[in-house]
Design an enzyme around this catalytic site. Structure first.
Site, mmCIF file in Angstrom:
data_model
loop_
_atom_site.group_PDB
_atom_site.id
_atom_site.type_symbol
_atom_site.label_atom_id
_atom_site.label_comp_id
_atom_site.label_asym_id
_atom_site.label_seq_id
_atom_site.Cartn_x
_atom_site.Cartn_y
_atom_site.Cartn_z
ATOM 1 C CD GLU A 404 -2.365 1.257 2.847
ATOM 2 O OE1 GLU A 404 -2.148 0.304 3.623
ATOM 3 O OE2 GLU A 404 -3.042 2.248 3.143
ATOM 4 C CG ASP A 477 0.066 1.528 6.367
ATOM 5 O OD1 ASP A 477 -0.163 2.707 6.089
ATOM 6 O OD2 ASP A 477 1.154 0.940 6.157
ATOM 7 C CG ASP A 479 -4.081 2.072 8.875
ATOM 8 O OD1 ASP A 479 -3.417 3.097 8.714
ATOM 9 O OD2 ASP A 479 -4.465 1.351 7.918
ATOM 10 C CG ASP A 481 -7.276 4.305 5.236
ATOM 11 O OD1 ASP A 481 -6.755 5.414 5.158
ATOM 12 O OD2 ASP A 481 -8.519 4.109 5.088
#
Ligand code: 28F
Length: 619
Positions: A404, A477, A479, A481
């Site tokens: 990403e 990541d 998280d 997202d």
């Protein structure tokens, strides 16, 4: 003669068997109400119907009550050995005697001829005689209490949602049947009754999928007097949805792996539509139409009532009787063609839908071929510019990291092993493939980069032998997202490159969220829970230990060497392999279409039903 394993599916098969016996009594016209109660412990259930009541007269030859014969005689006869029944496969029709044998306790109560009779069993063995417990009873029916055997099943916890969904489906398939489900664990009560039967079921499925019909009235057929007394109920409606959705049943039992009845339905659809299109000369001259084009977007329900159905396949959810295919096809084809002739606007709407499907397929095949041509012309030249490829050309040792963002891509390019590790950075959000046709997917830069890099084509054109990497690793990541992008990529792979998942080539990297230093030691924690566990272990050794902690905001923040040591290096990293367990294929399908489809309310329901599974919410 199987139960479906000793996991959750096998456990619930016990309940389906008892419910199906009550539903049979209703289908035969003797019962109209079924009550199902999940008791407080969540591990025992009572099912009752208002049918005739299992006969209690003394069996002429066995000299014991008929009900005892039914509950203790296993189909195979002979000595009961639980291992014969506990392998994966469907349960259908092995009878209540197997439920009895696999239950710690079972109590059968029959209301019949004005009296009430009861008999208790433990692991299939009668522990009381059948005795009359009342001489004055109104009505008739059968009640079965059972508690599955915890020594046999890995889990004996029933899942209320699974029960509710199965029971409601029964009432969609039998419009005059009422089923009440009481969950005594939560106090919830549901009353299922769908007068509209399979038409109502079809409308429910269309709404659930947010599929827009292309013609107002569905095709509905209830055909009696077929071969061997069989009868069939079918309803069909074409929609704008990108794929066909057929739900098939035999005697109200779901056959999620289809079978000969479903093949018969598909044959009937293909030949009726083709003949209608030819007769009315509705096809553009050179346009070649496939069976898939004809069925694209169709939603269908078929419920075949027949004696002695034979099931086959791993999960026993596939009908095997060979003669059924032509019987079903013969019963439907003519009726469907006449329906189209009687409703010309519907016939034209379906013809338009079929032509649109054929045109889209030819376009996407052209797109896929152009991708294949590029990647075939020369392996290296037509790879996406953003791909940092690896030196090796033997796929079994090569790995592709889909990363990403460019900064993380940079760290990964520096930290990787150039010989065997390739990096493909993705910018922004990936397209949601669940709601897109292949053409739209191939027009998406990010996804077409993935297709080009992976090199084995896409959709029908996918050829695993051309796969350039035997590990495709999603590195996002840690998280929300990152999880979202992973989910979008997995949706694409599931819909358009599913063999990659089924053959085990797809993985999810597990980058650390925290670095913890204590003295000379460094620890890496995946998430909050891991961090707490490691902290506790450090404190256990030295309760005053000083612990320095760093939280990684994103992969791009990580030094290349750290990324290598924690996430890239095959010797040190932790990878999650993506797989679809055999008995969870239907669950996977429905979960993806619920979570990624157009219907936000289905997503909301899923989230609310699973909210207590969430530990650390990151919004
Ligand atoms: C809670 C689960 O199992 N209901 C059932 C019946 C009714 C009959 C039956 C069942 C006849 C001799 C084979 C009654 N009267 N609910 C249920 N309701 N089985 S199971 O008969 C079994 C057959 O042995 C029934 C007249 N004919 C059939």
């Amino acid at each position: 003669m199987y139960i479906g394993g000793t996991g959750k599916p096998g456990l619930h098969h016990l309940l389906w068997e008892v419910v199906d016996n009550a539903v049979d009594e209703a289908t035969n016209g003797y019962a109209s109400q079924i009550d199902v109660v999940l008791h407080k412990d969540g591990k025992s259930i009572t099912v009752s119907d208002n049918g005739r009541g299992i006969p209690v007269d003394i069996h002429p030859t066995k000299k014991i009550p008929t009900i005892e014969v039914i509950l203790t005689t296993l189909h195979a006869g002979g000595k009961f050995d639980s291992s014969n029944y506990i392998t994966s496969g469907g349960l259908h029709g092995v009878g209540a005697s197997v439920v009895n044998a696999l239950s710690e306790s079972l109590i059968a109560t029959v209301k019949r001829d004005g009296a009430i009779w009861e008999q208790r069993y433990e692991r299939g063995k009668p522990v009381t005689k059948l005795k009359k417990i009342s001489s004055s009873s109104r009505g008739s029916g059968t009640t079965m209490f059972f508690r599955p055997d915890a020594d046999i099943f890995e889990t004996v916890e029933f899942d209320p949602e699974t029960i509710a969904e199965n029971l409601e489906t029964k009432t969609y398939l039998n419009g005059s049947l009422r089923i009440a489900f009481k969950n005594e664990v939560t106090g919830e009560k549901h009353d299922y009754h769908h007068e509209g039967g399979i038409e109502e079921y079809l409308a429910h499925k269309l709404t659930e999928a947010k599929a827009r019909p292309v013609h107002p009235d569905p095709f509905v057929l209830r055909q009696e007097g077929m071969h061997d007394g069989a009868r069939v109920e079918v309803t069909l409606q074409w929609t704008e949805a990108p794929r066909e959705t057929l739900h098939s049943f035999v005697n109200g039992i779901p056959t999620s792996d289809g079978g000969t009845h479903e093949q018969g339905l598909k044959d009937a659809i293909r030949s009726a539509i083709r003949s209608y299109l030819d007769t009315h000369d509705l096809l553009p001259k050179k346009l070649e139409i496939s069976a898939d084009d004809i069925r694209e977007g169709v939603f269908g329900i078929i419920n075949l009532f027949m004696v002695d159905p034979q099931f086959q396949g791993q999960t026993k959810e596939k009908l095997n009787n060979p003669e059924t295919k032509s019987i079903v096809s013969g019963a439907i084809r003519l009726e469907l063609e006449q329906f189209l002739n009687r409703h010309p606007s519907t016939g034209e709407a379906i013809a338009t839908r079929v032509i649109q499907a054929a045109r889209a397929r030819h376009a996407s095949r052209a797109a896929a071929n152009s991708v294949r041509r590029k990647s075939n012309v020369s392996h290296r030249l037509n790879l996406p510019g953003k791909l940092a490829d690896c030196a090796s050309t033997s796929p079994d040792e090569c790995e592709l990291f889909i990363v990403e963002g460019d900064s993380a891509g940079g760290s990964a390019k520096q930290g990787r092993d150039r010989a065997t590790q390739a990096i493909l950075p993705l910018r922004g959000k990936v397209l949601n493939a669940e709601q897109a046709t292949l053409k739209k997917v191939m027009d998406n830069k990010e996804l077409s980069n993935v297709v080009q890099a992976v090199g084995c084509g896409v959709g029908e054109a996918l050829d695993i032998s051309k796969l350039r990497y035997h590990k495709i690793i999603l590195l996002m990541d840690a998280d929300s997202d990152g999880h979202h992008i992973s989910t979008l990529l997995l949706t694409f792979l599931y819909r358009y490159m599913r063999p990659l998942i089924e053959e085990g080539y797809v993985f999810i990297a597990q980058p650390p969220l925290f670095r913890m230093d204590s003295g000379k030691q460094t620890f890496w924690a995946l998430d909050e829970a891991d961090r707490e566990k490691i902290t506790a272990e450090i404190r256990k050794k030295n309760k005053n230990a000083k612990i320095e902690m760093q939280r990684f905001k994103g992969l791009g923040e990580m030094m290349p060497q750290t990324l290598k040591d924690t996430t890239l290096d095959p010797e040190k990293r932790r990878l999650l392999q993506v797989s679809i367990p055999t008995d969870e294929r239907l669950l996977t399908e429905t979960t993806i279409s619920q979570l990624m489809g157009k219907d936000a309310s289905a997503r909301f329901d899923f989230i609310m039903n699973n909210v207590d599974e969430v530990h650390n919410l990151d919004v």
